[in-house]
Scaffold this active site. Structure first.
Site, mmCIF file in Angstrom:
data_model
loop_
_atom_site.group_PDB
_atom_site.id
_atom_site.type_symbol
_atom_site.label_atom_id
_atom_site.label_comp_id
_atom_site.label_asym_id
_atom_site.label_seq_id
_atom_site.Cartn_x
_atom_site.Cartn_y
_atom_site.Cartn_z
ATOM 1 N N LEU A 1 29.656 49.017 38.190
ATOM 2 C CA LEU A 1 30.503 50.215 38.313
ATOM 3 C C LEU A 1 31.295 50.128 39.618
ATOM 4 O O LEU A 1 32.455 50.531 39.703
ATOM 5 C CB LEU A 1 29.644 51.484 38.289
ATOM 6 C CG LEU A 1 28.877 51.772 36.982
ATOM 7 C CD1 LEU A 1 28.019 53.025 37.112
ATOM 8 C CD2 LEU A 1 29.816 51.919 35.796
ATOM 9 N N GLY B 1 36.563 53.380 29.770
ATOM 10 C CA GLY B 1 35.421 53.504 30.676
ATOM 11 C C GLY B 1 35.896 53.758 32.093
ATOM 12 O O GLY B 1 37.068 54.104 32.329
ATOM 13 N N ALA C 1 36.696 51.831 34.513
ATOM 14 C CA ALA C 1 37.806 51.016 35.008
ATOM 15 C C ALA C 1 39.142 51.539 34.475
ATOM 16 O O ALA C 1 40.093 51.765 35.237
ATOM 17 C CB ALA C 1 37.590 49.561 34.590
ATOM 18 N N GLY D 1 23.145 53.310 38.567
ATOM 19 C CA GLY D 1 24.030 53.882 39.568
ATOM 20 C C GLY D 1 25.086 52.913 40.056
ATOM 21 O O GLY D 1 25.418 51.947 39.386
ATOM 22 N N LYS E 1 38.899 52.894 21.206
ATOM 23 C CA LYS E 1 38.497 52.618 19.825
ATOM 24 C C LYS E 1 37.893 53.826 19.111
ATOM 25 O O LYS E 1 38.024 53.972 17.922
ATOM 26 C CB LYS E 1 37.464 51.483 19.808
ATOM 27 C CG LYS E 1 38.025 50.156 20.238
ATOM 28 C CD LYS E 1 37.280 48.992 19.650
ATOM 29 C CE LYS E 1 35.985 48.696 20.322
ATOM 30 N NZ LYS E 1 35.396 47.429 19.832
ATOM 31 N N HIS F 1 22.916 42.464 27.997
ATOM 32 C CA HIS F 1 23.301 43.678 28.731
ATOM 33 C C HIS F 1 24.695 43.601 29.335
ATOM 34 O O HIS F 1 25.434 44.582 29.310
ATOM 35 C CB HIS F 1 22.269 43.895 29.833
ATOM 36 C CG HIS F 1 22.472 45.108 30.666
ATOM 37 N ND1 HIS F 1 22.477 46.379 30.152
ATOM 38 C CD2 HIS F 1 22.675 45.251 32.005
ATOM 39 C CE1 HIS F 1 22.670 47.259 31.126
ATOM 40 N NE2 HIS F 1 22.815 46.598 32.258
ATOM 41 N N ARG G 1 24.803 38.879 37.995
ATOM 42 C CA ARG G 1 25.244 40.113 38.675
ATOM 43 C C ARG G 1 24.071 40.848 39.320
ATOM 44 O O ARG G 1 23.020 41.040 38.706
ATOM 45 C CB ARG G 1 25.903 41.036 37.651
ATOM 46 C CG ARG G 1 26.304 42.383 38.215
ATOM 47 C CD ARG G 1 26.975 43.196 37.146
ATOM 48 N NE ARG G 1 26.066 43.550 36.097
ATOM 49 C CZ ARG G 1 25.350 44.683 36.058
ATOM 50 N NH1 ARG G 1 25.455 45.571 37.034
ATOM 51 N NH2 ARG G 1 24.548 44.933 35.047
ATOM 52 N N GLN H 1 22.819 53.915 33.464
ATOM 53 C CA GLN H 1 21.803 54.835 33.984
ATOM 54 C C GLN H 1 21.661 54.711 35.499
ATOM 55 O O GLN H 1 21.732 55.671 36.238
ATOM 56 C CB GLN H 1 20.462 54.532 33.316
ATOM 57 C CG GLN H 1 20.467 54.749 31.829
ATOM 58 C CD GLN H 1 19.136 54.354 31.183
ATOM 59 O OE1 GLN H 1 18.224 53.887 31.843
ATOM 60 N NE2 GLN H 1 19.037 54.555 29.892
ATOM 61 N N GLU I 1 17.081 48.891 43.623
ATOM 62 C CA GLU I 1 16.954 48.100 42.394
ATOM 63 C C GLU I 1 16.722 46.638 42.746
ATOM 64 O O GLU I 1 16.822 46.249 43.917
ATOM 65 C CB GLU I 1 18.217 48.274 41.518
ATOM 66 C CG GLU I 1 18.293 49.665 40.892
ATOM 67 C CD GLU I 1 19.507 49.914 40.016
ATOM 68 O OE1 GLU I 1 20.353 49.025 39.871
ATOM 69 O OE2 GLU I 1 19.599 51.037 39.478
ATOM 70 N N HIS J 1 19.172 42.248 30.212
ATOM 71 C CA HIS J 1 18.424 43.252 30.983
ATOM 72 C C HIS J 1 16.955 43.110 30.600
ATOM 73 O O HIS J 1 16.633 43.065 29.411
ATOM 74 C CB HIS J 1 18.932 44.654 30.674
ATOM 75 C CG HIS J 1 18.497 45.675 31.679
ATOM 76 N ND1 HIS J 1 17.187 46.055 31.833
ATOM 77 C CD2 HIS J 1 19.196 46.371 32.607
ATOM 78 C CE1 HIS J 1 17.095 46.953 32.799
ATOM 79 N NE2 HIS J 1 18.313 47.159 33.299
ATOM 80 N N ARG K 1 17.435 40.039 38.030
ATOM 81 C CA ARG K 1 17.253 40.207 36.583
ATOM 82 C C ARG K 1 17.044 38.912 35.812
ATOM 83 O O ARG K 1 16.310 38.889 34.834
ATOM 84 C CB ARG K 1 18.498 40.886 36.006
ATOM 85 C CG ARG K 1 18.438 42.326 36.199
ATOM 86 C CD ARG K 1 19.560 43.010 35.491
ATOM 87 N NE ARG K 1 19.561 44.347 36.027
ATOM 88 C CZ ARG K 1 20.540 45.196 35.904
ATOM 89 N NH1 ARG K 1 21.613 44.863 35.247
ATOM 90 N NH2 ARG K 1 20.444 46.389 36.428
ATOM 91 N N GLU L 1 34.119 45.093 33.167
ATOM 92 C CA GLU L 1 33.312 44.016 32.571
ATOM 93 C C GLU L 1 34.167 42.986 31.825
ATOM 94 O O GLU L 1 33.743 41.842 31.640
ATOM 95 C CB GLU L 1 32.247 44.615 31.641
ATOM 96 C CG GLU L 1 31.169 43.623 31.283
ATOM 97 C CD GLU L 1 30.047 44.221 30.430
ATOM 98 O OE1 GLU L 1 29.918 45.458 30.381
ATOM 99 O OE2 GLU L 1 29.311 43.442 29.813
HETATM 100 C C1 SIN Z 1 20.100 49.923 34.902
HETATM 101 O O1 SIN Z 1 20.077 51.133 35.097
HETATM 102 O O2 SIN Z 1 19.082 49.229 34.932
HETATM 103 C C2 SIN Z 1 21.413 49.266 34.607
HETATM 104 C C3 SIN Z 1 22.240 49.235 35.805
HETATM 105 C C4 SIN Z 1 23.067 47.988 35.839
HETATM 106 O O3 SIN Z 1 23.167 47.289 34.837
HETATM 107 O O4 SIN Z 1 23.584 47.668 36.909
#
Ligand code: SIN
Length: 539
Positions: free
Chosen positions: A392, A13, A15, A48, A34, A351, A386, A46, A115, A244, A290, A375
């Site tokens: 990311l 990924g 990292a 950012g 894998k 999530h 988080r 999705q 967000e 999530h 969240r 992660e």
């Molecule tokens: C999302 O697009 O809701 C996920 C982004 C995240 O987990 O930070």
């Protein structure tokens, strides 16, 4: 035959790939992954990457928002370091070719989304496919780098420490905290290969597959966390699993996330009668953190007996929705849901793991020559919860720091790179004719974690889960020694370890904080629990 590499990167990924590209400037790099190289949790992200670019924003605001979400458990020096380095790392990524949405003519005039938990617009995004854009950019770079060998369909079995190489990394007579590679199953040949490495990096991602319902792909089985724990590394804060709030609820939609960015653009959460409910739970409504939103939905579902709640963005302009969320729009349409007109049925799902292999500011674990980033790691950035789109960011910043620190360590290794390691010992094992044992235990773990160790916990349920997981682990261990090791068995064993670590940590924390909510201790207890939960295997 033993394979040698200067840097062994486990996982492909954001990292792992960012680290690999840096390390390739100074030595040979082997990436083991894998499945196909693009197959990672990153590619599915999705929303950012959060970073301070906005005129109305500041490092201080981003720091405060991160600390607020983390509910008292973030390490402040880590938060400041990550926030302050974020913009540089994102500009580098843009320089490598990642195409983010822009809002002006300048090179770094990124369009910024919003967000939950963020007090300013600070999410750099590429429509609703940010992770894929980043993954594709990095994959193209590593594929063209002659110092990097990519081994797809390879799954790491165990880390090798000097003493643990006596036998398969499992029988440890004298434990030394030095990692010198890994045993890796080549899934194409079915053989386990021995990799000697100067530096080993765990970039294996999370473990949300330990839950029945998850936004994560099948590969998210916590391999790095489980291997590091078995090798004697400290693992921290495993009770903090992020659910999530909004995964698509549809019998045929496996693991599909409806990004938080949709709420960031004004979507409302409603019940089956069309009534909003988030204002009853938080003054921030749909844009609360969240943990708050997921618990609110969980409560609404339990209260009403409904199968899902709904996310409604149909009041926004149709063209805007299609242009901002092309991927989500298209996926929903596949299931007959037109999000420009209809509310989307959603439920919470596992999530993100805020816990992981404990590291310092450079991604260094407490085993020499072993690093963990992304992660798989617990750096102290996320604390008990988080902040959206900080993951990311963390992966980018830490892969840079880990590279710098591991380079220094690599230079000190000297002649030790020439040591020979024992091959994997397969004596007395045979092929299994009982694959049902593996699939049954997979299913049982995921179900019991969902039912007993989910969004709302109690000591009674946790104790029940503990007893079940102990039985399953005993069965897996017996099976592990008698039969040839397969990818399914490796993942099952890792999932069981991760489940054990989550349950153990959740039982230890006698309070509710962030993502950990126990009905028997509903309040936050700063007097006794303003600390991280650390687990380390005794040898
Ligand atoms: C999302 O697009 O809701 C996920 C982004 C995240 O987990 O930070």
């Amino acid at each position: 035959m033993m394979k040698k590499t200067d840097f062994l990167v486990i996982g492909s990924g954001i990292a792992g790939l960012s680290y690999a590209l840096r390390a390739a400037a100074v030595g040979t790099v082997t990436i083991v992954t894998k499945k196909k190289i693009q197959k990672s949790n990153t590619a599915l992200a999705q929303g950012g990457v959060a970073a301070v670019f906005g005129e109305m924003d500041s490092f201080d605001l981003h720091t405060q928002d991160t600390l607020g979400a983390g509910d008292g458990l973030c390490k402040e020096e880590v938060v400041k370091m990550v926030v302050e380095n974020g913009p540089k790392r994102i500009m580098e990524l843009a320089g490598q070719g990642a195409r983010f949405n822009m809002d002006g003519q300048g090179e770094y005039d990124f369009a910024l989304g919003r967000e939950g938990g963020h007090s300013a617009k600070r999410i750099v995004f590429a429509q609703d496919l940010t992770g894929k854009e980043i993954e594709d950019t990095l994959v193209a770079k590593v594929e063209n780098n002659e110092n990097i060998t990519i081994l797809e369909d390879h799954i790491a079995v165990n880390l090798i420490s000097f003493s643990s190489s006596v036998r398969n990394g499992l029988v440890v007579t004298q434990h030394e905290d030095i990692c010198c590679g890994a045993y890796v199953l080549n899934n194409k040949t079915g053989k386990i290969e021995t990799f000697y490495s100067g530096i080993t990096l765990l970039a294996t991602g999370g473990a949300s597959k330990v839950y029945l319902y998850t936004s994560n792909p099948d590969i998210a089985t916590g391999d790095g966390i489980a291997m590091a724990y078995r090798a004697g590394a400290s693992v921290a804060n495993m009770e903090f699993v992020q659910f999530h709030p909004t995964c698509l609820f549809h019998p045929e939609a496996k693991n599909f996330l409806i990004s938080e960015a949709v709420r960031g653009e004004g979507a409302l959460l409603i019940d089956e009668n069309g009534n909003r409910f988030m204002d009853e739970y938080s003054k921030d409504g749909e844009l609360a953190c969240r943990d708050v939103v997921a618990r609110a939905i969980d409560n609404e579902l339990k209260k009403t007996g409904a199968a899902s709640v709904f996310l409604d963005i149909s009041h926004r302009d149709e063209a805007f929705i299609k242009q901002r969320f092309p991927n989500i729009y298209a996926r929903c349409m596949e299931y007959g849901i037109d999000m420009t007109k209809d509310p989307i049925p959603v439920v919470p799902a596992a999530h993100y793991m805020c816990g992981g292999v404990a590291t310092d500011l450079n991604g260094k674990t407490d085993i020499k020559r072993l690093y963990a980033v992304g992660e798989a790691a617990c750096t102290g950035l996320h604390g008990a919860n988080r902040l959206a789109s900080n993951s990311l960011l963390e992966a980018l910043v830490y892969s840079h720091n880990a590279y710098k620190s591991s380079l220094e360590e690599f230079k000190t290794i000297g002649s030790k790179i020439d040591m020979e390691l024992d091959p994997w010992d397969e004596t007395n094992t045979q092929d299994s004719d009982e694959a049902i044992v593996v699939s049954h235990n997979w299913d049982e773990i995921r179900r019991l974690m969902w039912n007993y160790v989910g969004i709302v916990r109690s000591d009674k349920r946790l104790q029940r889960a503990k007893r079940r997981i102990e039985n399953i682990q005993q069965e897996i261990n017996e099976y592990y020694w008698d039969f040839t090791v397969t990818a399914d068995l490796i993942e099952l064993r890792n999932l069981a370890t991760v489940a054990e670590l989550i349950i153990q940590s959740a039982l230890m924390r006698k309070e509710s904080r962030g993502l950990h909510y126990n009905i028997e201790y509903p309040d936050r207890d700063d007097v006794n629990w303003l600390k991280h939960t650390i687990l380390k295997k005794a040898y």
